[in-house]
Design an enzyme around this catalytic site. Sequence first.
Site, PDB file in Angstrom:
ATOM      1  N   ALA A 119      -1.947  29.078  27.785  1.00 23.86           N
ATOM      2  CA  ALA A 119      -2.358  30.283  27.373  1.00 23.86           C
ATOM      3  C   ALA A 119      -3.041  30.239  25.885  1.00 23.86           C
ATOM      4  O   ALA A 119      -2.371  30.024  24.837  1.00 23.86           O
ATOM      5  CB  ALA A 119      -1.148  31.181  26.941  1.00 23.86           C
ATOM      6  N   PRO A 162      -6.790  39.226  24.194  1.00 27.38           N
ATOM      7  CA  PRO A 162      -7.414  40.280  24.585  1.00 27.38           C
ATOM      8  C   PRO A 162      -8.760  39.999  23.532  1.00 27.38           C
ATOM      9  O   PRO A 162      -9.672  40.515  24.019  1.00 27.38           O
ATOM     10  CB  PRO A 162      -6.512  41.569  24.328  1.00 27.38           C
ATOM     11  CG  PRO A 162      -5.316  41.039  24.675  1.00 27.38           C
ATOM     12  CD  PRO A 162      -5.167  39.545  24.283  1.00 27.38           C
ATOM     13  N   GLU A 168     -10.583  19.115  30.830  1.00 26.65           N
ATOM     14  CA  GLU A 168     -10.790  20.574  31.613  1.00 26.65           C
ATOM     15  C   GLU A 168     -11.940  21.031  32.082  1.00 26.65           C
ATOM     16  O   GLU A 168     -12.093  21.343  33.194  1.00 26.65           O
ATOM     17  CB  GLU A 168     -10.391  21.701  30.470  1.00 26.65           C
ATOM     18  CG  GLU A 168     -10.083  23.031  31.025  1.00 26.65           C
ATOM     19  CD  GLU A 168      -9.527  24.159  30.305  1.00 26.65           C
ATOM     20  OE1 GLU A 168      -9.153  23.746  29.218  1.00 26.65           O
ATOM     21  OE2 GLU A 168      -9.775  25.269  30.821  1.00 26.65           O
ATOM     22  N   GLY A 196     -12.813  28.240  31.145  1.00 26.76           N
ATOM     23  CA  GLY A 196     -13.012  26.825  30.524  1.00 26.76           C
ATOM     24  C   GLY A 196     -14.097  26.798  29.524  1.00 26.76           C
ATOM     25  O   GLY A 196     -14.678  26.059  29.158  1.00 26.76           O
ATOM     26  N   THR A 222      -6.490  32.278  25.816  1.00 28.45           N
ATOM     27  CA  THR A 222      -7.174  33.457  25.582  1.00 28.45           C
ATOM     28  C   THR A 222      -6.229  34.505  25.189  1.00 28.45           C
ATOM     29  O   THR A 222      -5.164  34.857  25.695  1.00 28.45           O
ATOM     30  CB  THR A 222      -7.935  33.860  26.763  1.00 28.45           C
ATOM     31  OG1 THR A 222      -8.775  32.471  27.283  1.00 28.45           O
ATOM     32  CG2 THR A 222      -8.900  34.769  26.952  1.00 28.45           C
TER      33      THR A 222
HETATM   34  C1  LIG Z   1      -9.808  33.965  36.498  1.00 27.09           C
HETATM   35  C2  LIG Z   1      -9.852  33.467  35.032  1.00 27.09           C
HETATM   36  C3  LIG Z   1      -8.763  32.349  34.638  1.00 27.09           C
HETATM   37  C4  LIG Z   1      -8.657  31.947  33.517  1.00 27.09           C
HETATM   38  N1  LIG Z   1      -7.635  31.284  33.065  1.00 27.09           N
HETATM   39  C5  LIG Z   1      -7.285  30.950  31.915  1.00 27.09           C
HETATM   40  C6  LIG Z   1      -6.236  30.205  31.470  1.00 27.09           C
HETATM   41  O1  LIG Z   1      -5.551  29.426  32.174  1.00 27.09           O
HETATM   42  N2  LIG Z   1      -5.936  30.056  30.243  1.00 27.09           N
HETATM   43  C7  LIG Z   1      -6.742  30.566  29.031  1.00 27.09           C
HETATM   44  O2  LIG Z   1      -6.290  30.517  28.100  1.00 27.09           O
HETATM   45  N3  LIG Z   1      -7.917  31.490  29.370  1.00 27.09           N
HETATM   46  C8  LIG Z   1      -8.185  31.343  30.887  1.00 27.09           C
HETATM   47  N4  LIG Z   1      -9.143  32.141  31.039  1.00 27.09           N
HETATM   48  C9  LIG Z   1      -9.918  32.957  29.945  1.00 27.09           C
HETATM   49  C10 LIG Z   1     -11.331  32.104  29.869  1.00 27.09           C
HETATM   50  O3  LIG Z   1     -11.338  30.785  29.568  1.00 27.09           O
HETATM   51  C11 LIG Z   1     -12.190  33.327  28.870  1.00 27.09           C
HETATM   52  O4  LIG Z   1     -12.398  34.324  29.701  1.00 27.09           O
HETATM   53  C12 LIG Z   1     -13.621  32.593  28.607  1.00 27.09           C
HETATM   54  O5  LIG Z   1     -13.446  31.646  27.585  1.00 27.09           O
HETATM   55  C13 LIG Z   1     -14.622  33.687  27.678  1.00 27.09           C
HETATM   56  O6  LIG Z   1     -13.922  34.548  26.767  1.00 27.09           O
HETATM   57  P1  LIG Z   1     -13.918  36.089  26.869  1.00 27.09           P
HETATM   58  O7  LIG Z   1     -13.336  36.263  28.291  1.00 27.09           O
HETATM   59  O8  LIG Z   1     -13.067  36.641  25.664  1.00 27.09           O
HETATM   60  O9  LIG Z   1     -15.244  36.314  26.640  1.00 27.09           O
HETATM   61  P2  LIG Z   1     -16.145  36.638  25.303  1.00 27.09           P
HETATM   62  O10 LIG Z   1     -15.923  35.574  24.503  1.00 27.09           O
HETATM   63  O11 LIG Z   1     -15.935  37.978  24.902  1.00 27.09           O
HETATM   64  O12 LIG Z   1     -17.652  36.622  25.898  1.00 27.09           O
HETATM   65  C14 LIG Z   1     -18.375  37.724  26.003  1.00 27.09           C
HETATM   66  C15 LIG Z   1     -19.882  37.156  26.155  1.00 27.09           C
HETATM   67  O13 LIG Z   1     -20.358  36.717  24.996  1.00 27.09           O
HETATM   68  C16 LIG Z   1     -20.775  35.359  24.976  1.00 27.09           C
HETATM   69  N5  LIG Z   1     -20.733  34.820  23.860  1.00 27.09           N
HETATM   70  C17 LIG Z   1     -19.610  34.806  23.203  1.00 27.09           C
HETATM   71  N6  LIG Z   1     -19.539  34.042  21.919  1.00 27.09           N
HETATM   72  C18 LIG Z   1     -21.012  33.435  22.170  1.00 27.09           C
HETATM   73  C19 LIG Z   1     -21.993  32.637  21.256  1.00 27.09           C
HETATM   74  N7  LIG Z   1     -21.146  32.219  20.165  1.00 27.09           N
HETATM   75  N8  LIG Z   1     -23.051  32.467  21.493  1.00 27.09           N
HETATM   76  C20 LIG Z   1     -23.458  32.964  22.683  1.00 27.09           C
HETATM   77  N9  LIG Z   1     -22.906  33.857  23.397  1.00 27.09           N
HETATM   78  C21 LIG Z   1     -21.472  34.241  23.203  1.00 27.09           C
HETATM   79  C22 LIG Z   1     -20.085  34.867  26.261  1.00 27.09           C
HETATM   80  O14 LIG Z   1     -20.773  33.787  26.507  1.00 27.09           O
HETATM   81  C23 LIG Z   1     -20.087  35.958  27.337  1.00 27.09           C
HETATM   82  O15 LIG Z   1     -21.285  36.333  27.823  1.00 27.09           O
HETATM   83  C24 LIG Z   1      -9.438  32.739  32.450  1.00 27.09           C
HETATM   84  C25 LIG Z   1     -10.622  33.631  32.867  1.00 27.09           C
HETATM   85  C26 LIG Z   1     -10.562  34.051  33.911  1.00 27.09           C
HETATM   86  C27 LIG Z   1     -11.820  34.990  34.465  1.00 27.09           C
END
Ligand SMILES: Cc1cc2nc3c(=O)[nH]c(=O)nc-3n(C[C@H](O)[C@H](O)[C@H](O)COP(=O)(O)OP(=O)(O)OC[C@H]3O[C@@H](n4cnc5c(N)ncnc54)[C@H](O)[C@@H]3O)c2cc1C
Length: 377
Positions: free
Chosen positions: A124, A128, A242, A363, A126
Amino acid sequence: MLDTSARTIFDEDQAAYRDTVRRVVAGLDTDRHEREGIVEREAWLAAGAAGLLCPGVPEAYGGPGLDFSWNAIVDEEVAYAGSAVGWTLQSDIVADYLIAYGSEEQKRRYLPGMVSGETITAIAMTEPAAGSDLQGMKTIARADGNGWRLNGSKTYITNGQSADLVIVCARTTEEGGARGISLFLVESGDEGFTRGRNLDKIGLHGNDTSELFFSDVKLPADRLLGQENGGFIMLMSQLPQERLSIAVQCQGAAQRAFDLAVEFTKDRKAFGKTVFEFQNTRFTLADMKARLQVGWAHLDWAIARHVKGQLTAAEASAAKLWHSETQFQLCDMALQLHGGAGYMNEYPIARLWRDARVARIYGGTSEIMKELVARAI
Ligand SMILES: Cc1cc2nc3c(=O)[nH]c(=O)nc-3n(C[C@H](O)[C@H](O)[C@H](O)COP(=O)(O)OP(=O)(O)OC[C@H]3O[C@@H](n4cnc5c(N)ncnc54)[C@H](O)[C@@H]3O)c2cc1C
């Protein structure tokens, strides 16, 4: 069946292992997982009994102590079968944190169960308000006597409903930034640890994804994994595997999409001939075939390089970027060749297409992969 005849990185023992993996994977009730949004414990135990879980765990802790190419065999076969079972997360990600950073006692406590399937795990990171930007995480562990008090929440956690053990990333200093992050081992029975609902996703219905809540969870000192405040460096060291693991799964699923498209178009008739005979179909399949050929060659290069400890973080990011984007394009092309049937859930291409979407996000998103590759240029 996934055709591996042109590949050279696997030996005869691994060919036999692949047969075992196929037998176990064929026994998965993927439709049930899809319906229920979770994989039953018996499937984990069957995987463990057959040696599919955590091949990298050393013999001293109940595993066979093999290299990542064995993990890749499981990853490929699970992806080719179109299953969303969360074994790869346990084998390719969580196990390596314990192997690399666990104390002797922690390894003895957790690794044997992870190999047998009795212990299901999650990681874990990530939150909100902190995904791509992990440094913004708010979950905090404050020193409390000999141990810690953990407060905060996580979201989108794979295996979140089923996990017996969760590696939780938390801040251990009040100020922000990368330095003050540590990793903790939280067990399902820990007081104050609760789970939200199984999240409603657009794809990957065959595994569970959850919010996790930590309300004043009291953790003894020996639940700290690795160095206090060393979490960010540990995360950065483990993320390449990963990302390679995701790339492997993307390639396996893309190959399945292609194979399904070939089978369907050779059978389906329109305008007095098979859909396969239209030039558009043959050119589309040829394009897919060429990309798959490149993909397998690249993947085998990356796996071999990782096994030798040479795959860089930027190379792993590039692999994840290319294979996830390619998987999505190929699944979409394959679905289009199915026509309306491709939009029907009874055809496996529909699920492959839905499940493919997330690989460009989890990832680390494709945009973040580009950042990481660009930083190394
Ligand atoms: C089905 C699923 C399973 C998952 N499993 C896990 C898990 O087991 N453990 C865990 O910890 N997490 C997990 N995640 C979380 C996942 O790794 C994150 O959703 C992902 O890293 C993106 O983060 P965010 O959702 O906060 O998006 P955000 O970071 O809010 O991104 C929103 C948008 O902004 C863009 N963005 C952000 N920063 C930049 C930048 N510097 N330059 C350009 N664009 C940018 C992103 O590319 C995206 O398009 C999972 C997610 C899903 C959907």
